[in-house]
Design a protein around this motif. Structure first.
Motif, PDB file in Angstrom:
ATOM      1  N   ALA A  49       0.843  -1.176   0.165  1.00  0.00           N
ATOM      2  CA  ALA A  49      -0.158   0.129  -0.107  1.00  0.00           C
ATOM      3  C   ALA A  49       0.600   1.275   0.075  1.00  0.00           C
ATOM      4  O   ALA A  49       0.552   2.209  -0.860  1.00  0.00           O
ATOM      5  N   VAL A  50       1.860   1.196   0.846  1.00  0.00           N
ATOM      6  CA  VAL A  50       2.881   2.313   1.042  1.00  0.00           C
ATOM      7  C   VAL A  50       3.406   2.523  -0.431  1.00  0.00           C
ATOM      8  O   VAL A  50       3.581   3.816  -0.879  1.00  0.00           O
ATOM      9  N   ARG A  51       3.953   1.701  -1.134  1.00  0.00           N
ATOM     10  CA  ARG A  51       4.480   1.669  -2.650  1.00  0.00           C
ATOM     11  C   ARG A  51       3.618   2.291  -3.417  1.00  0.00           C
ATOM     12  O   ARG A  51       4.091   3.013  -4.346  1.00  0.00           O
ATOM     13  N   ASN A  52       2.441   1.758  -3.445  1.00  0.00           N
ATOM     14  CA  ASN A  52       1.300   2.346  -4.330  1.00  0.00           C
ATOM     15  C   ASN A  52       1.311   3.733  -4.295  1.00  0.00           C
ATOM     16  O   ASN A  52       1.053   4.537  -4.954  1.00  0.00           O
ATOM     17  N   LYS A  53       1.079   4.053  -2.705  1.00  0.00           N
ATOM     18  CA  LYS A  53       0.903   5.724  -2.392  1.00  0.00           C
ATOM     19  C   LYS A  53       1.972   6.339  -2.909  1.00  0.00           C
ATOM     20  O   LYS A  53       1.921   7.456  -3.378  1.00  0.00           O
ATOM     21  N   LYS A  54       3.221   5.844  -2.834  1.00  0.00           N
ATOM     22  CA  LYS A  54       4.407   6.492  -3.081  1.00  0.00           C
ATOM     23  C   LYS A  54       4.764   6.664  -4.507  1.00  0.00           C
ATOM     24  O   LYS A  54       5.823   7.614  -5.045  1.00  0.00           O
ATOM     25  N   SER A  55       4.149   5.728  -5.122  1.00  0.00           N
ATOM     26  CA  SER A  55       4.319   5.828  -6.683  1.00  0.00           C
ATOM     27  C   SER A  55       4.275   7.167  -7.504  1.00  0.00           C
ATOM     28  O   SER A  55       4.964   7.692  -8.428  1.00  0.00           O
ATOM     29  N   ARG A  56       3.364   7.905  -7.045  1.00  0.00           N
ATOM     30  CA  ARG A  56       2.955   9.107  -7.366  1.00  0.00           C
ATOM     31  C   ARG A  56       3.966  10.347  -7.267  1.00  0.00           C
ATOM     32  O   ARG A  56       4.307  11.065  -8.331  1.00  0.00           O
ATOM     33  N   GLU A  57       4.763  10.124  -5.886  1.00  0.00           N
ATOM     34  CA  GLU A  57       5.694  11.059  -5.549  1.00  0.00           C
ATOM     35  C   GLU A  57       6.719  10.544  -6.373  1.00  0.00           C
ATOM     36  O   GLU A  57       7.646  11.632  -6.708  1.00  0.00           O
ATOM     37  N   VAL A  58       7.243   9.182  -6.619  1.00  0.00           N
ATOM     38  CA  VAL A  58       8.214   9.089  -7.595  1.00  0.00           C
ATOM     39  C   VAL A  58       7.921   9.710  -9.142  1.00  0.00           C
ATOM     40  O   VAL A  58       9.002  10.101  -9.420  1.00  0.00           O
ATOM     41  N   GLY A  59       6.942   9.626  -9.357  1.00  0.00           N
ATOM     42  CA  GLY A  59       6.656  10.099 -10.859  1.00  0.00           C
ATOM     43  C   GLY A  59       6.970  11.566 -10.773  1.00  0.00           C
ATOM     44  O   GLY A  59       7.532  12.325 -11.448  1.00  0.00           O
ATOM     45  N   GLN A  60       6.574  12.147  -9.643  1.00  0.00           N
ATOM     46  CA  GLN A  60       6.604  13.662  -9.631  1.00  0.00           C
ATOM     47  C   GLN A  60       8.164  14.146  -9.303  1.00  0.00           C
ATOM     48  O   GLN A  60       8.613  15.041  -9.964  1.00  0.00           O
ATOM     49  N   LEU A  61       9.056  13.272  -8.585  1.00  0.00           N
ATOM     50  CA  LEU A  61      10.381  13.491  -8.543  1.00  0.00           C
ATOM     51  C   LEU A  61      10.834  13.540  -9.692  1.00  0.00           C
ATOM     52  O   LEU A  61      11.783  14.394 -10.056  1.00  0.00           O
ATOM     53  N   LYS A  62      10.644  12.359 -10.464  1.00  0.00           N
ATOM     54  CA  LYS A  62      11.524  12.254 -11.763  1.00  0.00           C
ATOM     55  C   LYS A  62      10.911  13.324 -12.762  1.00  0.00           C
ATOM     56  O   LYS A  62      11.573  14.159 -13.535  1.00  0.00           O
ATOM     57  N   ALA A  63       9.642  13.698 -12.883  1.00  0.00           N
ATOM     58  CA  ALA A  63       9.185  15.007 -13.739  1.00  0.00           C
ATOM     59  C   ALA A  63       9.801  16.233 -13.040  1.00  0.00           C
ATOM     60  O   ALA A  63       9.860  16.880 -14.013  1.00  0.00           O
ATOM     61  N   ALA A  64      10.038  16.437 -12.097  1.00  0.00           N
ATOM     62  CA  ALA A  64      11.003  17.666 -11.465  1.00  0.00           C
ATOM     63  C   ALA A  64      12.625  17.507 -11.734  1.00  0.00           C
ATOM     64  O   ALA A  64      13.246  18.413 -11.410  1.00  0.00           O
ATOM     65  N   GLY A  65      12.995  16.384 -12.515  1.00  0.00           N
ATOM     66  CA  GLY A  65      14.348  16.417 -12.513  1.00  0.00           C
ATOM     67  C   GLY A  65      14.997  15.595 -11.374  1.00  0.00           C
ATOM     68  O   GLY A  65      16.408  15.869 -11.371  1.00  0.00           O
TER      69      GLY A  65
END
Length: 429
Positions: A49-65
């Motif tokens: 559940a934590v991994r699924n929740k954090k996946s959006r944050e991972v995506g945002q970090l990558k998008a922000a470089g």
């Protein structure tokens, strides 16, 4: 294999069932492992559940470089997943091992007792003969005929092997072929040829592993020589979901069996009562749970029919709690009277294992759909049964001792004569 839900539901009843087997209370230790496993399962679910929740944050970090930060978060999540997953795997295996080492529950009507002296005779067929001469044991008869050779067998392979020659070898072959034909032609079993070498999973499925490893022979490539055709026959349904209409499945096989006899030092060292290699006709049945009691009776009667046709004196015995095998819930032994020994000896065991083996093999069936049902019935575990139909070597011994004459010759039972080329009597010379 036991259902952990049954242990959870009534630990005291489970311990009482194991106590009949001579075991100390085990429910508390099993439930402790089960609690740890359930906690580990929760941890895996929370990590997911934590991994699924954090996946959006991972995506945002990558998008922000912020790729390094994203990779660190991914690594942290993966490490948490691995820790939780490893803990679940360990507790899963610990629970499986704890349950796999415990014997089957006994049926309520199995008599309590310590060993074979507490078994209960249910009925006897025929009376011990009062021969007008002193009967000989099978090895005395066989050696005098020049057709049973233990010395040559020992030279070839060591102790607990036998070389048979001439009409006596043919008589053994006739017994096996005739018995298999009776079971297939008259009793409804399907003749089946099986591998004599099987893998770990197959041995585990019927309960030989892990408990009875020392009683088995293993090859250099990790396979096992079968101790009975029950092992491969029963495992033909491993991992399957059978339609209810396919039940009962009845299989029979004539095959060699191989046993190390690890616990038999000093027992039956003369003759061929206890061998490392011996032929046996085995019967196996796969049934619905509600049919297994009737199938157990039917199977035992099939074996009894063989002994009656051979003109042997036999009795049916129900094994006590201390003498019932690991996988069995209830066992009937058939014993024959051996005049040369002046003793009853077991020649067949017919056991109902209920769903114990099926759980180890994951062998199930799908009940028929009831009229108006909105979805298919859930699969349920089959019941498995096995029985000797019968041990060929011991049948040979019984025929020799029961049908011997004062001059050492042996009368061939009438049912075997067509398989013996019309020979009616085996004599020296």
């Amino acid at each position: 294999m036991h259902d952990i839900r049954a242990v959870r539901a009534d630990p005291a009843s489970f311990d009482a069932a194991m106590a009949r087997r001579g075991l100390q209370p085990v429910a508390d230790s099993i439930l402790a492992i089960d609690t740890a496993r359930r906690s580990a399962t929760t941890a895996v679910e929370e990590a997911r559940a934590v991994r699924n929740k954090k996946s959006r944050e991972v995506g945002q970090l990558k998008a922000a470089g912020q790729h390094e930060e994203a990779e660190r978060m991914i690594a942290t999540l993966a490490a948490t997943d691995k820790i939780a997953g490893d803990a679940l795997a360990r507790t899963d295996e610990a629970l499986r091992k704890a349950l796999a080492e415990l014997p089957n529950r006994l049926d309520d009507d199995v008599p309590d007792g310590t060993d074979e002296s507490d078994n209960v005779v249910l009925r006897q067929h025929g009376a011990q003969p009062n021969l007008p001469f002193t009967p000989k044991q099978h090895f005395e008869l066989g050696e005098a005929l020049g057709m049973m050779d233990f010395a040559t067998a020992a030279k070839l392979a060591g102790a607990r092997f036998t070389v048979l020659r001439g009409p006596l070898a043919r008589l053994e072959r006739a017994l096996g072929q005739w018995m298999l034909s009776v079971h297939t032609d008259r009793h409804g079993y399907t003749e089946t040829t099986v591998p004599l070498l099987v893998n770990d999973e197959t041995m585990f499925g019927t309960g030989q592993l892990p408990k009875f490893e020392e009683d088995l022979f293993r090859t250099t490539d990790g396979r096992w020589l079968i101790p009975t055709a029950e092992v491969p026959l029963t495992n033909t349904v491993a991992g399957e979901i059978l339609p209810e209409a396919a039940l009962p499945v009845r299989l029979a096989s004539l095959s060699p069996s191989f046993r190390s006899e690890a616990g038999s030092a000093g027992r039956d060292t003369r003759g061929m009562l206890r061998q490392h290699q011996f032929p046996k006709v085995e019967m196996v049945a796969i049934t619905r749970p509600e049919d297994s009691d009737a199938e157990h009776e039917r199977m035992t009667e099939c074996a009894e029919h063989i002994l009656t046709e051979l003109g042997l004196v036999w009795r049916r015995v129900v094994l006590c709690s201390g003498d019932t095998g690991f996988s069995a819930a209830k066992t009937f032994d058939l014993e024959v009277w051996l005049p040369g020994q002046g003793a009853w000896r077991e020649i067949s065991s017919c056991s109902n294992t209920r769903d114990f083996q099926a759980r180890r093999m994951n062998a199930r069936y799908r009940p028929r759909e009831e009229a108006g049902a909105k979805k298919p019935a859930a699969p349920a575990f089959v019941h498995t049964l096995n029985g000797s139909g019968v041990a060929v070597g011991r049948a040979l011994i019984a025929v020799m001792e029961m049908h011997q004459a004062e001059d050492g010759s042996i009368t061939v039972p009438e049912v075997l004569r067509p398989w013996m080329g019309g020979i009616t009597r085996i004599a020296a010379g």
